[in-house]
Scaffold this motif. Structure first.
Motif, PDB file in Angstrom:
ATOM      1  N   GLN A 145       0.833  -1.201   0.000  1.00 61.80           N
ATOM      2  CA  GLN A 145       0.000   0.000   0.000  1.00 61.80           C
ATOM      3  C   GLN A 145       0.875   1.261   0.000  1.00 61.80           C
ATOM      4  OE1 GLN A 145      -2.141   1.038   3.607  1.00 61.80           O
ATOM      5  NE2 GLN A 145      -4.040   1.311   2.432  1.00 61.80           N
ATOM      6  N   ALA A 146       2.031   1.176   0.658  1.00 61.85           N
ATOM      7  CA  ALA A 146       2.950   2.316   0.738  1.00 61.85           C
ATOM      8  C   ALA A 146       3.823   2.437  -0.505  1.00 61.85           C
ATOM      9  CB  ALA A 146       3.823   2.180   1.980  1.00 61.85           C
ATOM     10  N   GLY A 147       3.632   1.536  -1.478  1.00 58.92           N
ATOM     11  CA  GLY A 147       4.409   1.595  -2.710  1.00 58.92           C
ATOM     12  C   GLY A 147       5.771   0.946  -2.606  1.00 58.92           C
ATOM     13  N   ALA A 148       5.971   0.136  -1.581  1.00 56.24           N
ATOM     14  CA  ALA A 148       7.254  -0.553  -1.384  1.00 56.24           C
ATOM     15  C   ALA A 148       7.007  -2.035  -1.158  1.00 56.24           C
ATOM     16  CB  ALA A 148       8.001   0.058  -0.205  1.00 56.24           C
ATOM     17  N   PRO A 149       6.425  -2.735  -2.164  1.00 52.27           N
ATOM     18  CA  PRO A 149       6.102  -4.149  -1.955  1.00 52.27           C
ATOM     19  C   PRO A 149       7.356  -4.981  -1.705  1.00 52.27           C
ATOM     20  CG  PRO A 149       5.853  -3.554  -4.268  1.00 52.27           C
ATOM     21  CD  PRO A 149       6.146  -2.286  -3.515  1.00 52.27           C
ATOM     22  N   GLN A 150       7.214  -5.918  -0.792  1.00 53.65           N
ATOM     23  CA  GLN A 150       8.294  -6.852  -0.524  1.00 53.65           C
ATOM     24  C   GLN A 150       7.721  -8.132   0.053  1.00 53.65           C
ATOM     25  OE1 GLN A 150      11.044  -5.674   2.682  1.00 53.65           O
ATOM     26  NE2 GLN A 150       9.781  -3.861   2.980  1.00 53.65           N
ATOM     27  N   LYS A 151       8.442  -9.212  -0.143  1.00 51.18           N
ATOM     28  CA  LYS A 151       8.042 -10.515   0.374  1.00 51.18           C
ATOM     29  C   LYS A 151       8.567 -10.637   1.793  1.00 51.18           C
ATOM     30  CE  LYS A 151       6.147 -14.481  -0.610  1.00 51.18           C
ATOM     31  NZ  LYS A 151       4.732 -14.511  -0.379  1.00 51.18           N
ATOM     32  N   LEU A 152       7.661 -10.964   2.713  1.00 54.76           N
ATOM     33  CA  LEU A 152       8.032 -11.070   4.119  1.00 54.76           C
ATOM     34  C   LEU A 152       7.797 -12.480   4.642  1.00 54.76           C
ATOM     35  CD1 LEU A 152       6.375  -7.762   5.394  1.00 54.76           C
ATOM     36  CD2 LEU A 152       8.745  -8.107   4.631  1.00 54.76           C
ATOM     37  N   GLU A 153       8.443 -12.786   5.742  1.00 54.18           N
ATOM     38  CA  GLU A 153       8.223 -14.044   6.442  1.00 54.18           C
ATOM     39  C   GLU A 153       8.131 -13.737   7.932  1.00 54.18           C
ATOM     40  OE1 GLU A 153      11.637 -16.315   5.256  1.00 54.18           O
ATOM     41  OE2 GLU A 153      12.940 -15.368   6.733  1.00 54.18           O
ATOM     42  N   ALA A 154       7.500 -14.614   8.658  1.00 56.24           N
ATOM     43  CA  ALA A 154       7.378 -14.431  10.107  1.00 56.24           C
ATOM     44  C   ALA A 154       7.606 -15.768  10.778  1.00 56.24           C
ATOM     45  CB  ALA A 154       5.999 -13.876  10.461  1.00 56.24           C
ATOM     46  N   ARG A 155       8.003 -15.697  12.042  1.00 59.59           N
ATOM     47  CA  ARG A 155       8.185 -16.925  12.807  1.00 59.59           C
ATOM     48  C   ARG A 155       7.789 -16.680  14.249  1.00 59.59           C
ATOM     49  NH1 ARG A 155      13.192 -17.756  15.567  1.00 59.59           N
ATOM     50  NH2 ARG A 155      14.410 -15.844  15.605  1.00 59.59           N
ATOM     51  N   GLU A 156       7.341 -17.735  14.865  1.00 59.94           N
ATOM     52  CA  GLU A 156       7.034 -17.700  16.286  1.00 59.94           C
ATOM     53  C   GLU A 156       8.351 -17.912  17.037  1.00 59.94           C
ATOM     54  OE1 GLU A 156       3.945 -19.718  19.490  1.00 59.94           O
ATOM     55  OE2 GLU A 156       4.414 -20.813  17.650  1.00 59.94           O
ATOM     56  N   VAL A 157       8.788 -16.895  17.741  1.00 56.90           N
ATOM     57  CA  VAL A 157      10.061 -16.927  18.449  1.00 56.90           C
ATOM     58  C   VAL A 157       9.928 -17.671  19.772  1.00 56.90           C
ATOM     59  CG1 VAL A 157      11.871 -15.487  19.489  1.00 56.90           C
ATOM     60  CG2 VAL A 157      10.743 -14.756  17.375  1.00 56.90           C
ATOM     61  N   GLN A 158       8.813 -17.450  20.453  1.00 54.10           N
ATOM     62  CA  GLN A 158       8.543 -18.163  21.704  1.00 54.10           C
ATOM     63  C   GLN A 158       7.051 -18.377  21.823  1.00 54.10           C
ATOM     64  OE1 GLN A 158      10.073 -15.269  24.623  1.00 54.10           O
ATOM     65  NE2 GLN A 158       7.971 -14.900  25.291  1.00 54.10           N
ATOM     66  N   CYS A 159       6.683 -19.413  22.570  1.00 53.22           N
ATOM     67  CA  CYS A 159       5.273 -19.764  22.738  1.00 53.22           C
ATOM     68  C   CYS A 159       4.963 -19.948  24.220  1.00 53.22           C
ATOM     69  CB  CYS A 159       4.969 -21.056  21.977  1.00 53.22           C
ATOM     70  SG  CYS A 159       3.222 -21.527  22.006  1.00 53.22           S
ATOM     71  N   ALA A 160       3.794 -19.526  24.603  1.00 51.59           N
ATOM     72  CA  ALA A 160       3.359 -19.709  25.991  1.00 51.59           C
ATOM     73  C   ALA A 160       3.290 -21.191  26.355  1.00 51.59           C
ATOM     74  CB  ALA A 160       2.009 -19.029  26.216  1.00 51.59           C
ATOM     75  N   ALA A 161       3.106 -22.059  25.362  1.00 53.09           N
ATOM     76  CA  ALA A 161       3.053 -23.499  25.627  1.00 53.09           C
ATOM     77  C   ALA A 161       4.441 -24.079  25.926  1.00 53.09           C
ATOM     78  CB  ALA A 161       2.418 -24.235  24.453  1.00 53.09           C
ATOM     79  N   GLU A 162       5.483 -23.255  25.781  1.00 53.76           N
ATOM     80  CA  GLU A 162       6.845 -23.662  26.127  1.00 53.76           C
ATOM     81  C   GLU A 162       7.226 -23.183  27.531  1.00 53.76           C
ATOM     82  OE1 GLU A 162       9.372 -23.475  22.051  1.00 53.76           O
ATOM     83  OE2 GLU A 162       8.569 -21.542  22.744  1.00 53.76           O
ATOM     84  N   GLY A 163       6.267 -22.581  28.235  1.00 54.17           N
ATOM     85  CA  GLY A 163       6.536 -22.103  29.584  1.00 54.17           C
ATOM     86  C   GLY A 163       6.739 -20.599  29.675  1.00 54.17           C
ATOM     87  N   HIS A 164       6.636 -19.902  28.554  1.00 53.64           N
ATOM     88  CA  HIS A 164       6.762 -18.439  28.563  1.00 53.64           C
ATOM     89  C   HIS A 164       5.423 -17.804  28.967  1.00 53.64           C
ATOM     90  CE1 HIS A 164      10.665 -18.706  26.573  1.00 53.64           C
ATOM     91  NE2 HIS A 164      10.124 -19.587  25.746  1.00 53.64           N
ATOM     92  N   ASP A 165       5.484 -16.558  29.368  1.00 56.69           N
ATOM     93  CA  ASP A 165       4.266 -15.838  29.755  1.00 56.69           C
ATOM     94  C   ASP A 165       3.414 -15.453  28.555  1.00 56.69           C
ATOM     95  OD1 ASP A 165       4.897 -15.983  32.448  1.00 56.69           O
ATOM     96  OD2 ASP A 165       5.907 -14.033  32.457  1.00 56.69           O
TER      97      ASP A 165
END
Length: 175
Positions: A145-165
């Motif tokens: 939308q800002a005129g700067a298209p790019q391909k992105l990726e995301a990852r779950e760095v930590q999960c509450a099911a691993e004992g994190h808050d």
């Protein structure tokens, strides 16, 4: 308990529910989670994530485009609206910790994920990976939308099911 902050319209002719002029399906959390984890069990978490990711990514991009049109939103406001609606629809409480659409990066916190329940809290592994491609797709829309298209990726760095808050996600340009 508070009432939902979103308006729900029901088409009397079809029975379809609409939120923000988009069709919705309301299902109990246990129903969705039982199906999700059954498919994950049959395919394996990695294969299930690979199968889900493209659809989730595209769906988030399309949702943001439609919401930008409906509400006249631009830039980070589109992404913030997406985080708000995900939170209001029961997926958990999403909050933006950092976002830079020019760089194509974001850090998102998720409290009270719908996948981390009393039964899964001590799974010892990441359970909320399904949300990662949604975040990348939503931020990709903002970049485009800002005129700067790019391909992105995301990852779950930590999960509450691993004992994190809380769960934590990072979005960045695809390698």
């Amino acid at each position: 308990m508070a009432k939902p902050e979103i308006e729900i319209d029901v088409d009397p002719a079809t029975g379809r529910w609409f939120v923000d002029k988009m069709p919705m399906i309301l299902v109990p959390q246990h129903f969705y989670n039982n199906n999700h984890f059954a498919i994950e069990g049959a395919l394996g978490a990695e294969a299930f994530d690979a199968a889900l990711a493209p659809a989730g990514h595209l769906s988030a991009f399309v949702w943001c485009r439609k919401q930008a049109e409906v509400y006249g939103l631009e830039g980070v406001d589109v992404f913030a609206h997406y985080m708000k609606r995900l939170s209001q629809r029961g997926w958990g409480l999403f909050s933006i910790r950092a976002i830079d659409p020019v760089a194509g990066t974001a850090t998102i916190r998720l409290d009270n994920s719908s996948f981390v329940t009393d039964e899964t809290r001590n799974a010892g592994r990441k359970l909320c990976y399904m949300f990662a491609p949604w975040l990348a797709g939503a931020l990709e829309f903002v970049c485009e939308q800002a005129g700067a298209p790019q391909k992105l990726e995301a990852r779950e760095v930590q999960c509450a099911a691993e004992g994190h808050d809380f769960c934590l996600y990072e979005v960045r340009p695809a390698a």
